[in-house]
Design a protein around this motif. Structure first.
Motif, mmCIF file in Angstrom:
data_model
loop_
_atom_site.group_PDB
_atom_site.id
_atom_site.type_symbol
_atom_site.label_atom_id
_atom_site.label_comp_id
_atom_site.label_asym_id
_atom_site.label_seq_id
_atom_site.Cartn_x
_atom_site.Cartn_y
_atom_site.Cartn_z
ATOM 1 N N SER A 40 -16.635 -11.398 -7.247
ATOM 2 C CA SER A 40 -15.329 -10.611 -7.906
ATOM 3 C C SER A 40 -14.611 -9.787 -7.006
ATOM 4 O O SER A 40 -13.382 -10.157 -6.566
ATOM 5 C CB SER A 40 -15.091 -10.616 -9.006
ATOM 6 O OG SER A 40 -15.692 -12.383 -9.689
ATOM 7 N N LYS A 69 -11.265 -10.780 -5.194
ATOM 8 C CA LYS A 69 -9.974 -10.450 -4.354
ATOM 9 C C LYS A 69 -9.597 -9.208 -3.356
ATOM 10 O O LYS A 69 -8.884 -9.630 -3.091
ATOM 11 C CB LYS A 69 -10.125 -9.149 -6.043
ATOM 12 C CG LYS A 69 -8.855 -8.178 -6.222
ATOM 13 C CD LYS A 69 -9.105 -7.456 -7.122
ATOM 14 C CE LYS A 69 -8.177 -7.240 -7.917
ATOM 15 N NZ LYS A 69 -8.027 -6.029 -8.859
ATOM 16 N N LEU A 116 -8.152 -11.844 -1.126
ATOM 17 C CA LEU A 116 -7.305 -12.719 -0.968
ATOM 18 C C LEU A 116 -6.236 -11.608 -0.712
ATOM 19 O O LEU A 116 -4.812 -11.432 -0.542
ATOM 20 C CB LEU A 116 -7.168 -13.125 -2.952
ATOM 21 C CG LEU A 116 -6.108 -14.133 -3.104
ATOM 22 C CD1 LEU A 116 -6.253 -15.088 -2.311
ATOM 23 C CD2 LEU A 116 -6.829 -14.154 -4.505
ATOM 24 N N TYR A 117 -6.133 -10.582 -1.438
ATOM 25 C CA TYR A 117 -4.863 -9.296 -1.394
ATOM 26 C C TYR A 117 -4.474 -9.226 0.043
ATOM 27 O O TYR A 117 -3.571 -9.087 -0.038
ATOM 28 C CB TYR A 117 -5.898 -7.582 -1.586
ATOM 29 C CG TYR A 117 -5.005 -8.014 -3.807
ATOM 30 C CD1 TYR A 117 -5.462 -8.896 -4.206
ATOM 31 C CD2 TYR A 117 -4.992 -6.957 -4.511
ATOM 32 C CE1 TYR A 117 -4.705 -9.284 -6.087
ATOM 33 C CE2 TYR A 117 -5.059 -7.194 -5.950
ATOM 34 C CZ TYR A 117 -5.140 -7.743 -5.874
ATOM 35 O OH TYR A 117 -5.083 -8.135 -7.827
ATOM 36 N N TYR A 161 -10.115 -15.352 -8.301
ATOM 37 C CA TYR A 161 -10.298 -14.764 -7.506
ATOM 38 C C TYR A 161 -10.576 -15.638 -5.827
ATOM 39 O O TYR A 161 -10.299 -15.963 -4.790
ATOM 40 C CB TYR A 161 -10.794 -13.123 -7.385
ATOM 41 C CG TYR A 161 -9.641 -12.327 -8.124
ATOM 42 C CD1 TYR A 161 -8.553 -11.932 -7.630
ATOM 43 C CD2 TYR A 161 -10.029 -11.647 -9.095
ATOM 44 C CE1 TYR A 161 -8.062 -11.110 -8.709
ATOM 45 C CE2 TYR A 161 -9.640 -10.727 -9.662
ATOM 46 C CZ TYR A 161 -8.331 -10.472 -9.683
ATOM 47 O OH TYR A 161 -7.247 -9.844 -10.082
ATOM 48 N N ASN A 200 -0.290 -10.281 -5.598
ATOM 49 C CA ASN A 200 -1.565 -9.139 -6.524
ATOM 50 C C ASN A 200 -1.393 -8.582 -7.222
ATOM 51 O O ASN A 200 -1.738 -7.998 -7.880
ATOM 52 C CB ASN A 200 -1.807 -8.562 -5.181
ATOM 53 C CG ASN A 200 -1.682 -8.741 -3.718
ATOM 54 O OD1 ASN A 200 -1.787 -9.280 -3.330
ATOM 55 N ND2 ASN A 200 -1.673 -7.496 -3.137
#
Length: 366
Positions: A70, A74, A77-78, A98, A90
């Motif tokens: 995760s 994350k 993705l950020y 995520y 965010n």
């Protein structure tokens, strides 16, 4: 890094699938890996060419992405949001979300394999590797110190207890290390022991802070061995002493709200840590100067605590001269005093009031 990708993989849903265990064929054991293999590495050029020439399916790539944990999902993705100037997106999601959101984004992208590689490259170039977070990411006292260094950047938020504060500090250092590196010096305490800063710029500052802080912070065994971390009365008294109108030494007031006595104790330690340990000829008593601000605060606090306990002990003896407490009941009285925070006089008078209500007042009302 350019966000313009000229080559697109079209009609990939019609391509034949590959075996589920073909992860190494996609990413390759010899491919560049981030943080000692915790994050899946670059997709191999060979695999990208095979997908683009429609000799392989992209399904294996998305199955392999399910192996991301995760935190890694994350992070990517950020990164994507930051590159798209959408950092406001965010926000915190449930852990599995995520990964789901990242995969959904890549599935909708015209060239998901190259986009994934671009995100990996950006992460390697701009994120602080996980190994540099280990010394503080589960340590409230260290994280409070780091939060103090960048308090202006996070002052509009509040953190209720340990978990919220730790998550914020870890995310800040993980994703915004460049901002931290440019801002922390304005709040850096004046310490006695300094060290040389060296290394690659992205990691040099956090390594410097780690050594600078740990070499200079309060030594609990040496300096406050008289403090009992589990003594609610003592910890609450220390907090109020350090936060009175003449000192105001408690850090992150209005931002961090401790939820347990241990969290309050850690906050007290962090607040003492940021006080200078450099001796000054202007700090001390009328007859003795040359203390550092930290040592003089500790000296004054210990003296005040000893005076308080001596007063309570004397008060206890004076009360016993007029109200005899049997030897068998004295330990019970002391435990009641510790539990309630009352003096012996208050405990006895409170007991009298309770008995009076039960035996006299209630009897009259019958």
């Amino acid at each position: 890094m350019s966000r313009e990708l000229s080559t697109r993989a079209n009609n990939v849903e019609r391509l034949p699938s590959i075996p589920d265990n073909d992860t190494n064929l996609i990413f390759g054991e010899a491919s560049v890996r981030y943080s000692k293999g915790r994050l899946l590495g670059f997709v191999t050029d060979e695999y990208i060419r095979a997908v683009r020439s429609q000799r392989k399916s992209i399904d294996g790539f998305f199955k392999a992405l399910r192996e991301l944990n995760s935190n890694d999902a994350k992070s990517l993705l950020y990164m994507k949001n930051s590159l798209d100037d959408n950092s406001h997106k965010n926000i915190a999601f449930d852990n599995d979300d995520y990964k789901n959101l990242l995969i959904e984004y890549l599935k909708d992208h015209p060239d998901p394999l190259q986009e994934y590689n671009d995100l990996i490259y950006y992460k390697i170039k701009n994120n602080l590797p996980e190994k540099y977070l280990d010394w503080f990411k589960k340590d409230l006292r260290c994280s409070l110190f780091l939060a103090f260094l960048v308090k202006k950047s996070i002052e509009n938020d509040v953190y209720k207890g340990r978990d919220e504060l730790l998550e914020e500090v870890v995310d800040y250092l993980r994703y915004d290390i460049e901002i931290f590196n440019s801002d922390y010096s304005q709040n850096l305490p004046h310490y006695r022991w300094d060290i040389m800063k060296s290394g690659e710029r992205k990691t040099a500052d956090i390594l410097y802070i780690k050594s600078y802080y740990l070499k200079n912070r309060l030594d609990c065994d040496k300096n406050i061995s008289w403090v009992k971390p589990t003594d609610n009365e003592q910890i609450n008294w220390m907090y109020n002493y350090l936060d009175d109108k003449d000192r105001k030494y408690i850090i992150l007031k209005g931002m961090f709200f401790p939820q347990t006595i241990n969290e309050k104790y850690e906050l007290i330690l962090a607040s003492l840590d940021v006080l200078s340990n450099v001796e000054s000829p202007d700090i001390g008593t009328k007859d003795k100067k040359g203390f550092s601000l930290r040592n003089y605060t500790l000296y004054s606090m210990k003296k005040a605590w000893d005076g308080r306990k001596q007063y309570e002990a004397n008060n206890f003896l004076n009360e016993n001269s007029s109200v005899k407490v049997t030897k068998e009941n004295q330990p019970k009285l002391k435990k009641l005093m510790k539990f309630s925070g009352f003096t012996a006089n208050k405990v006895i008078n409170h007991s009298i009031e309770q008995l009076y209500d039960e035996l006299i007042v209630d009897k009259k009302n019958d």
